[in-house]
Write a protein that holds these residues in place. Structure first.
Motif, PDB file in Angstrom:
ATOM      1  N   ALA A 152       6.912  45.977 -18.669  1.00  9.94           N
ATOM      2  CA  ALA A 152       5.796  46.860 -18.334  1.00  9.94           C
ATOM      3  C   ALA A 152       6.196  48.321 -18.502  1.00  9.94           C
ATOM      4  CB  ALA A 152       5.318  46.592 -16.907  1.00  9.94           C
ATOM      5  N   ALA A 153       7.420  48.659 -18.093  1.00 15.93           N
ATOM      6  CA  ALA A 153       7.895  50.034 -18.229  1.00 15.93           C
ATOM      7  C   ALA A 153       8.043  50.423 -19.697  1.00 15.93           C
ATOM      8  CB  ALA A 153       9.229  50.196 -17.497  1.00 15.93           C
ATOM      9  N   PRO A 173       5.671  48.682 -13.235  1.00 20.30           N
ATOM     10  CA  PRO A 173       6.752  49.005 -14.170  1.00 20.30           C
ATOM     11  C   PRO A 173       8.056  49.314 -13.433  1.00 20.30           C
ATOM     12  CG  PRO A 173       4.734  50.192 -14.733  1.00 20.30           C
ATOM     13  CD  PRO A 173       4.515  49.587 -13.389  1.00 20.30           C
ATOM     14  N   LEU A 174       9.143  48.879 -13.999  1.00 18.74           N
ATOM     15  CA  LEU A 174      10.463  49.141 -13.454  1.00 18.74           C
ATOM     16  C   LEU A 174      10.803  50.615 -13.642  1.00 18.74           C
ATOM     17  CD1 LEU A 174      12.890  47.515 -12.248  1.00 18.74           C
ATOM     18  CD2 LEU A 174      13.760  47.334 -14.592  1.00 18.74           C
ATOM     19  N   LYS A 175      11.433  51.216 -12.657  1.00 18.16           N
ATOM     20  CA  LYS A 175      11.807  52.624 -12.754  1.00 18.16           C
ATOM     21  C   LYS A 175      13.236  52.756 -13.258  1.00 18.16           C
ATOM     22  CE  LYS A 175       8.710  54.616  -9.284  1.00 18.16           C
ATOM     23  NZ  LYS A 175       7.952  55.331 -10.328  1.00 18.16           N
ATOM     24  N   TRP A 235      11.803  40.661 -12.659  1.00 17.12           N
ATOM     25  CA  TRP A 235      12.487  41.872 -13.138  1.00 17.12           C
ATOM     26  C   TRP A 235      12.183  42.094 -14.619  1.00 17.12           C
ATOM     27  CZ3 TRP A 235      15.661  43.305 -17.003  1.00 17.12           C
ATOM     28  CH2 TRP A 235      16.329  44.531 -16.888  1.00 17.12           C
ATOM     29  N   LEU A 236      12.269  41.054 -15.424  1.00 13.71           N
ATOM     30  CA  LEU A 236      12.013  41.182 -16.856  1.00 13.71           C
ATOM     31  C   LEU A 236      10.577  41.614 -17.115  1.00 13.71           C
ATOM     32  CD1 LEU A 236      12.938  40.876 -19.769  1.00 13.71           C
ATOM     33  CD2 LEU A 236      12.457  38.420 -19.603  1.00 13.71           C
ATOM     34  N   TYR A 278       6.382  41.566 -26.311  1.00 11.44           N
ATOM     35  CA  TYR A 278       5.294  41.869 -25.388  1.00 11.44           C
ATOM     36  C   TYR A 278       4.302  40.715 -25.319  1.00 11.44           C
ATOM     37  CZ  TYR A 278       7.183  46.543 -25.745  1.00 11.44           C
ATOM     38  OH  TYR A 278       8.032  47.615 -25.724  1.00 11.44           O
ATOM     39  N   PRO A 279       3.695  40.506 -24.158  1.00 11.65           N
ATOM     40  CA  PRO A 279       2.708  39.436 -24.029  1.00 11.65           C
ATOM     41  C   PRO A 279       1.611  39.593 -25.082  1.00 11.65           C
ATOM     42  CG  PRO A 279       3.263  40.329 -21.875  1.00 11.65           C
ATOM     43  CD  PRO A 279       3.914  41.228 -22.880  1.00 11.65           C
TER      44      PRO A 279
END
Length: 386
Positions: free
Chosen positions: A292-293, A5-7, A286-287, A206-207
């Motif tokens: 995920a975040a 996940p991106l922070k 990045w996306l 979302y997937p």
């Protein structure tokens, strides 16, 4: 393979930003209202804009800045859809595109269907284009909010000339199913109406949710519809001004070509550069990390509400970083966000702005750090027994 996940950026760094999210309220307020996210930009965007600043590349937007081809490739990778570049034009933002298209497909006084609770600017865009809003609220289905296909058909039978869709839907986060979209297309075709689909949240589906672009729902949908979209929500680029208007067939492509040149001139050069970088393959990772975040946060919100605001009702969105929460059972009135701002110092988007169906609701922006989201809900929870 699990995606990291991106922070989000630290709160003290975010407060240095000068955008609406960080300049509307005092520093003691946690801003979870307007649709801006707290993540760092995708590296490809940062690199492209930094290079432009170094070069002094701040002039007029060229006739073909590459946005159309970049989006076609992106749509193919992410949605399995291949719109034609020659059926795409750009403009400043999605609502600009909606208004200009409505002006071409309705006459003054014509009714335009919207599906509340829905993005508040829809209620302004329709009259700006000369139309009259006709409300056909979403239905409460077994799996959440759904389009009221029968209600939309009845509105068209009664003379409505266009439908303004939001897919994925803001504020509920609903991804409208292919079958429902195809049925709406058939109804529009039968009554000679046009569908304009705002798909700005599509990159954030979302997937596994099965997002279907309206123009890909069926051959009929391609014939009766337009899509308007942008990289601005997924990649946090709202201030840079670039959106795409997409036609599904040659007849509607001619409508796009008939728009005044000024409509396309509204496209910002930095917006076009950032859009090309966003839609490029190097921004896919990045996306995925941002999704995920946000996915973790939509689940965290469910847990936090159950623990701290047990009277809240919430269904996790299928797409996006906006969460629609019903607080009507708490007795805080039609617009609970006013008390939450005043006493908890948390700014949420107020539900009644989305239509009568928004009474008692609030919209959370969960595109933030888990720590900020947790503190916000804990602050709200402290009001429950106060």
């Amino acid at each position: 393979m699990r995606v990291t996940p991106l922070k989000a950026l630290p709160l003290e760094q975010l407060r240095e930003r000068s955008s609406t999210k960080w300049r509307t309220y005092p520093a003691d307020v946690l801003p979870l209202f307007v649709a801006e996210t707290d993540f760092p930009l995708a590296p490809a965007i940062t690199d492209r804009l930094a290079r432009a600043v170094t070069l002094g590349d701040t002039g007029y937007t060229p006739p073909d800045p590459g946005v159309r081809d970049a989006y076609v490739a992106f749509a193919g990778r992410r949605f399995g859809w291949a719109p034609r570049p020659d059926r795409i034009r750009t403009t400043g933002d999605v609502i600009m595109g909606v208004v200009e298209l409505l002006r071409r497909v309705i006459e003054p006084g014509d009714r335009v269907v919207v599906t509340p609770p829905v993005y508040p600017p829809f209620y302004d865009a329709v009259p700006e284009a000369g139309g009259v809003v006709e409300r056909v609220p979403l239905s409460a289905g077994p799996s959440g909010h759904e389009l009221d296909v029968a209600g939309i058909e009845a509105a068209l039978a009664g003379g409505a000339r266009a439908i303004l869709l939001c897919n994925p839907h803001n504020p509920t986060g609903t991804v409208h199913g292919r079958e429902a979209l195809a049925k709406i297309a058939e109804a529009a075709d039968r009554f000679g109406a046009t569908v304009i689909s705002d798909e700005i949240h599509a990159p954030l589906a979302y997937p596994g949710t099965g997002f279907t672009p309206f123009l890909a729902a069926s051959p009929t949908a391609a014939r009766v519809g337009f899509a308007v979209t942008s990289a601005s929500k997924a990649f946090n680029l709202a201030g840079l001004k670039c959106a795409l208007m997409i036609a599904g067939d040659d007849q509607h492509a001619r409508v796009l070509r008939s728009l005044p040149a000024e409509v396309e001139w509204r496209t910002g050069l930095f917006g076009a550069m950032a859009a090309v970088a966003s839609f490029a393959p190097e921004s896919d990772a990045w996306l995925d990390s941002a999704l995920a975040a946000i996915d973790e946060n939509r689940r965290l919100l469910a847990d936090l509400l159950s623990r701290h605001v047990p009277g809240a009702r919430y269904r996790m969105p299928d797409a996006g970083f906006l969460a629609w929460v019903d607080l009507g059972g708490l007795g805080w009135g039609d617009n609970p966000s006013t008390r939450i701002l005043r006493e908890a110092r948390v700014a949420l988007h107020y539900g009644p702005a989305f239509g009568d169906e928004g009474r008692g609701h609030v919209r959370f922006n969960i595109g933030c750090s888990p720590e900020v989201l947790t503190e916000a809900v804990e602050r709200i929870g402290a009001l429950v027994d106060a």
